[in-house]
Scaffold this motif. Sequence first.
Motif: not given
Length: 229
Positions: A75-85
């Motif tokens: 969840g962390f990895a996916t969310a951080v990427i999405c949070s940038i985009i």
Amino acid sequence: MHFLKTNWLAVLAMTLIVLAANVAVQYPMFVQVGPLDLADLLTYGAFVYPFAFLVTDLTNRLYGPKIARRVVYTGFATAVICSIIVPTVLYELGLISYSTGAARVSRIAIASGTAFLVAQLLDIFVFNKLRQDRWWRAPAASSVSGSVVDTLVFFGIAFAPIFFFLGPNDAFALEAGPLFGLMTTEAPRWFSWALGDLALKLLIAAFALVPYRIIIGQVLPTRQAATFR
């Protein structure tokens, strides 16, 4: 692949919560309640993120710490990427009115990611230390400890001037305002945001014990019955 197939709901819930919190934390609550300007005390992210602890505690109780940690990492990895985009995309679509620079978004993502990992892993550790105790003590203690650490790490990295090398400082956050939005003593707004965020996290942690109890009470008997068939 098998992990995602069997735990997709927990991963999805965690991703959506962290993503929504990362976007919402950049927006102070410009709401006036009597003499209190909530922009001096809270961001919208404070209402969203605490539910990540509920997801972690439920996963921990139902599937154990190993699966809970994997849900946190995924969840962390996916969310951080999405949070940038996602914030940039929402701004381009006209769905939000506040554009945040790439460097600022990156700093928020770093702050969020660091706080998330440390706090959620601490939550899992504390939960399992108290798991055999009364049903409410483990989720209550783990959520409180995780909330304190999360607030300290996130607001420190995201807004404290000392971390300027991770991205530009937020001028509005650094402006002095009444402590807690009401007191005569003044402090940088981000400091009051952190205190307000922590207070709300603790309140939501107490509220989250209700759905935690209901879900555990519904799911565990079903799983135990299926095990003995």
